[in-house]
Design a protein around this motif. Structure first.
Motif, PDB file in Angstrom:
ATOM      1  N   HIS A 133     -17.785  15.320  -2.348  1.00 36.66           N
ATOM      2  CA  HIS A 133     -16.786  16.066  -2.020  1.00 36.66           C
ATOM      3  C   HIS A 133     -15.299  15.733  -3.788  1.00 36.66           C
ATOM      4  N   PRO A 134     -14.632  16.569  -4.195  1.00 34.68           N
ATOM      5  CA  PRO A 134     -13.441  15.820  -4.949  1.00 34.68           C
ATOM      6  C   PRO A 134     -12.147  14.494  -4.422  1.00 34.68           C
ATOM      7  N   LEU A 135     -12.865  13.903  -5.132  1.00 43.46           N
ATOM      8  CA  LEU A 135     -11.900  12.544  -4.780  1.00 43.46           C
ATOM      9  C   LEU A 135      -9.966  13.117  -5.220  1.00 43.46           C
ATOM     10  N   GLU A 136      -9.089  12.874  -4.219  1.00 49.28           N
ATOM     11  CA  GLU A 136      -7.628  13.919  -4.458  1.00 49.28           C
ATOM     12  C   GLU A 136      -7.116  12.162  -4.201  1.00 49.28           C
ATOM     13  N   ALA A 137      -6.534  11.766  -5.820  1.00 49.88           N
ATOM     14  CA  ALA A 137      -5.997  10.316  -5.954  1.00 49.88           C
ATOM     15  C   ALA A 137      -4.312  10.499  -5.865  1.00 49.88           C
ATOM     16  N   GLY A 138      -3.175   9.865  -5.117  1.00 54.04           N
ATOM     17  CA  GLY A 138      -2.093   9.445  -5.414  1.00 54.04           C
ATOM     18  C   GLY A 138      -1.418   7.863  -5.298  1.00 54.04           C
ATOM     19  N   ALA A 139      -0.001   8.021  -5.542  1.00 56.58           N
ATOM     20  CA  ALA A 139       0.211   6.606  -5.844  1.00 56.58           C
ATOM     21  C   ALA A 139       1.424   6.335  -5.103  1.00 56.58           C
ATOM     22  N   VAL A 140       1.358   4.994  -4.724  1.00 54.50           N
ATOM     23  CA  VAL A 140       2.442   4.389  -3.740  1.00 54.50           C
ATOM     24  C   VAL A 140       3.748   3.557  -4.561  1.00 54.50           C
ATOM     25  N   VAL A 141       4.590   3.362  -4.982  1.00 53.85           N
ATOM     26  CA  VAL A 141       5.185   2.606  -5.751  1.00 53.85           C
ATOM     27  C   VAL A 141       6.643   1.556  -5.238  1.00 53.85           C
ATOM     28  N   VAL A 142       6.232   0.974  -4.764  1.00 54.72           N
ATOM     29  CA  VAL A 142       7.165  -0.386  -3.532  1.00 54.72           C
ATOM     30  C   VAL A 142       8.088  -0.529  -4.072  1.00 54.72           C
ATOM     31  N   ASP A 143       9.315  -0.649  -3.780  1.00 57.09           N
ATOM     32  CA  ASP A 143      10.516  -1.047  -3.864  1.00 57.09           C
ATOM     33  C   ASP A 143      10.924  -2.075  -3.537  1.00 57.09           C
ATOM     34  N   HIS A 144      10.959  -3.665  -3.365  1.00 56.60           N
ATOM     35  CA  HIS A 144      11.268  -4.428  -2.553  1.00 56.60           C
ATOM     36  C   HIS A 144      12.536  -5.054  -2.866  1.00 56.60           C
ATOM     37  N   GLN A 145      14.224  -4.179  -3.694  1.00 58.24           N
ATOM     38  CA  GLN A 145      14.453  -4.127  -4.322  1.00 58.24           C
ATOM     39  C   GLN A 145      15.279  -6.288  -3.912  1.00 58.24           C
ATOM     40  N   LEU A 146      14.015  -6.544  -4.424  1.00 58.65           N
ATOM     41  CA  LEU A 146      14.120  -8.419  -4.731  1.00 58.65           C
ATOM     42  C   LEU A 146      14.803  -8.921  -5.933  1.00 58.65           C
ATOM     43  N   GLN A 147      15.213  -7.802  -6.602  1.00 55.87           N
ATOM     44  CA  GLN A 147      15.202  -8.047  -8.141  1.00 55.87           C
ATOM     45  C   GLN A 147      15.896  -7.066  -8.516  1.00 55.87           C
ATOM     46  N   GLU A 148      17.233  -7.530  -9.553  1.00 55.69           N
ATOM     47  CA  GLU A 148      17.977  -6.830 -10.166  1.00 55.69           C
ATOM     48  C   GLU A 148      16.742  -5.761 -11.252  1.00 55.69           C
ATOM     49  N   GLY A 149      17.185  -4.150 -11.272  1.00 57.13           N
ATOM     50  CA  GLY A 149      16.566  -3.720 -11.708  1.00 57.13           C
ATOM     51  C   GLY A 149      15.798  -3.180 -11.237  1.00 57.13           C
ATOM     52  N   SER A 150      14.788  -3.682  -9.926  1.00 56.76           N
ATOM     53  CA  SER A 150      13.668  -3.125  -9.726  1.00 56.76           C
ATOM     54  C   SER A 150      13.986  -1.803  -9.359  1.00 56.76           C
ATOM     55  N   GLY A 151      15.032  -1.121  -9.050  1.00 56.78           N
ATOM     56  CA  GLY A 151      14.809   0.548  -9.178  1.00 56.78           C
ATOM     57  C   GLY A 151      14.611   1.187 -10.202  1.00 56.78           C
ATOM     58  N   GLU A 152      14.567   0.851 -11.179  1.00 51.06           N
ATOM     59  CA  GLU A 152      14.698   1.710 -12.527  1.00 51.06           C
ATOM     60  C   GLU A 152      13.127   1.043 -12.741  1.00 51.06           C
ATOM     61  N   VAL A 153      12.600  -0.836 -12.575  1.00 46.85           N
ATOM     62  CA  VAL A 153      10.785  -0.832 -12.906  1.00 46.85           C
ATOM     63  C   VAL A 153      10.178   0.432 -11.693  1.00 46.85           C
ATOM     64  N   ALA A 154      10.610   0.444 -10.368  1.00 47.72           N
ATOM     65  CA  ALA A 154       9.995   1.809 -10.000  1.00 47.72           C
ATOM     66  C   ALA A 154       9.547   3.190 -10.248  1.00 47.72           C
ATOM     67  N   ARG A 155      10.697   3.406 -11.000  1.00 47.63           N
ATOM     68  CA  ARG A 155      10.858   5.514 -11.696  1.00 47.63           C
ATOM     69  C   ARG A 155      10.260   5.197 -13.063  1.00 47.63           C
ATOM     70  N   ALA A 156      10.422   4.120 -13.471  1.00 51.83           N
ATOM     71  CA  ALA A 156       9.531   3.945 -14.536  1.00 51.83           C
ATOM     72  C   ALA A 156       7.979   3.774 -14.430  1.00 51.83           C
TER      73      ALA A 156
END
Length: 332
Positions: free
Chosen positions: A48-71
Motif C-alpha cells: 500500500h502507499p505510505l501516506e505521511a503528514g506532519a505535526v509541529v507542536v508549539d509549546h509557547q515556552l520561548q519568544e518567537g516560538s510561533g514563528e519557528v513553528a510556522r517556518a
C-alpha cells in the motif's frame, strides 16, 4: 525506517512530529522520501502507499516560538508531507518540572492529531545520543530497569526510527538535503539537567573513556529494556492471578475502589516481581508509585497482625488486614 514500520505493523498513514531541529527535520526528509517511493509491503505480504503528514507542536515556552513553528511547517510542506498542522499547547508548570510537563502536553497533542487524521503511528526523531543521555539521567536519579531501558523503537503509537543513528548523522542528512534546521537554545541552557548531560557530561566521558560511550549506554538500554519487558509481563500475569477487587460490602472493578492481595503469596515472590505486583495494584487504583512509598507498602508484609495504613501519592492507602491480606484502597 523500514524496520520501524515493519515492527509497527506497516501503518498506511503516519505523522512526523517535527520541531524544526536537525533530528526531526532529517526524519521528516527521510519519511517524505520513503513515501515518494510508492507502495510498501504491508501485513500479509500485500502493499500500500505510505501516506505521511506532519505535526509541529508549539509549546509557547520561548519568544518567537510561533514563528519557528510556522517556518518549520512551510519546510515540511515543501518536502511533500501533507497535511502539515501546527498545534499550540498550554504547558502546565507543575509536577516533575518544565521538561516533563512539555513532554506530556506534546504527547497528548500528538495522540489527538493521530486520532483525528487516522494515522497509525507518530514518528519521533530521537537518536542514539538521546538514548544514551536518557540512560545517564536514569542512573543519576536512581531509576530502575524500566527507566534505564529508556526509549523503545516502537511503543504504542510512537515510532523512533533513528534510535540507531548518531546526532551527527542527522546533521549530515540536513546538509545533503539542503535543509536549514532550527537549533533549540534550551539544549545549551545549563539550567536543565539534560542540557548539562548533552553539552558537558557526555563530551567529558567520551574524552576520558574514549569513543563508544554513547553506543555502550544505548546497548545497556536495549538489554535492560528487554529484561524489564519480560518482568513486567510476568508481573501482570501474577497480579491477575492474585488480585481480588472490591470487598464483601463493596462492588468495584479494576481502576478504582479496593484491591486485596494474599500476603503469603506476595512474600513467596522474587523481589523483582513482588515490587511490580504492588506497583500494579497502586496504579490500578489511580495512585502514583515512588520507590520510598512502595518500600513502605512492602514492609507491611513483614508485620504481624493488622498494620498500617501506609499512604501512597494519588489518594491510595495500604494496610495489613486479618486473614493474611494486604488491602489497598482508593480514597478518590
Amino acid at each position: 525506517m523500514r524496520a520501524a514500520l515493519e515492527e509497527a505493523g506497516w501503518p498506511a498513514r503516519v505523522l512526523v512530529a517535527c520541531s524544526g531541529g536537525p533530528d526531526s527535520l532529517a526524519l521528516a526528509a527521510a519519511v517524505a522520501h520513503y513515501a515518494r517511493r510508492g507502495a510498501v509491503r504491508g501485513k500479509g505480504g500485500g502493499s500500500h502507499p505510505l501516506e505521511a503528514g506532519a505535526v509541529v507542536v508549539d509549546h509557547q515556552l520561548q519568544e518567537g516560538s510561533g514563528e519557528v513553528a510556522r517556518a518549520t511547517a512551510h519546510v515540511l510542506a515543501g518536502l511533500g508531507l501533507s497535511p502539515v498542522r501546527v498545534v499550540t499547547v498550554e504547558v502546565q508548570q507543575a509536577g516533575e518540572g518544565p521538561e516533563a510537563a512539555a513532554r506530556i502536553a506534546r504527547h497528548e497533542a500528538l495522540a489527538a492529531e493521530a486520532e483525528a487524521s487516522g494515522a497509525g503511528a507518530v514518528l519521533l526523531g530521537h537518536t542514539l545520543d538521546d538514548q544514551a543521555e536518557q540512560v545517564l539521567l536514569g542512573i543519576a536519579r536512581g531509576s530502575g530497569p524500566r527507566a534505564l531501558g529508556a526509549m523503545r523503537r516502537v511503543r504504542g503509537l510512537l515510532l523512533r526510527p533513528f534510535l540507531g543513528l548518531r546526532r551527527a548523522d542527522t546533521l549530515d542528512v540536513c546538509v545533503a538535503e539542503g535543509l536549514d534546521p532550527w537549533f533549540d537554545p534550551t539544549n545549551e541552557d545549563p539550567r536543565f539537567m539534560r542540557s548539562r548531560v548533552r553539552s558537558a557530561i557526555m563530551p567529558f566521558l567520551e574524552a576520558e573513556l574514549g569513543p563508544g560511550v554513547a553506543e555502550g549506554l544505548a546497548r545497556t538500554a536495549a538489554l535492560l529494556g528487554a529484561d524489564a519487558d519480560w518482568l513486567d509481563e510476568e508481573a501482570r500475569r501474577t497480579y491477575a492471578g492474585l488480585a481480588e477487587f472490591g470487598s464483601s460490602d463493596t462492588e468495584v472493578t479494576p481502576g478504582g475502589g479496593e484491591v486485596t492481595l494474599p500476603i503469603d503469596a506476595l512474600r513467596a515472590l522474587p523481589p523483582a516481581l513482588r515490587g511490580r505486583v504492588l506497583a500494579l495494584a497502586v496504579t490500578d487504583l489511580g495512585g502514583q508509585t515512588t520507590f520510598e512509598r512502595l518500600g513502605a507498602v512492602e514492609r507491611l508484609l513483614e508485620r504481624r497482625g493488622s498494620a498500617g495504613p501506609v499512604e501512597v501519592p494519588g489518594h491510595v492507602s495500604a494496610y495489613r488486614a486479618a486473614q493474611g491480606r494486604l488491602v489497598l484502597v482508593s480514597h478518590r
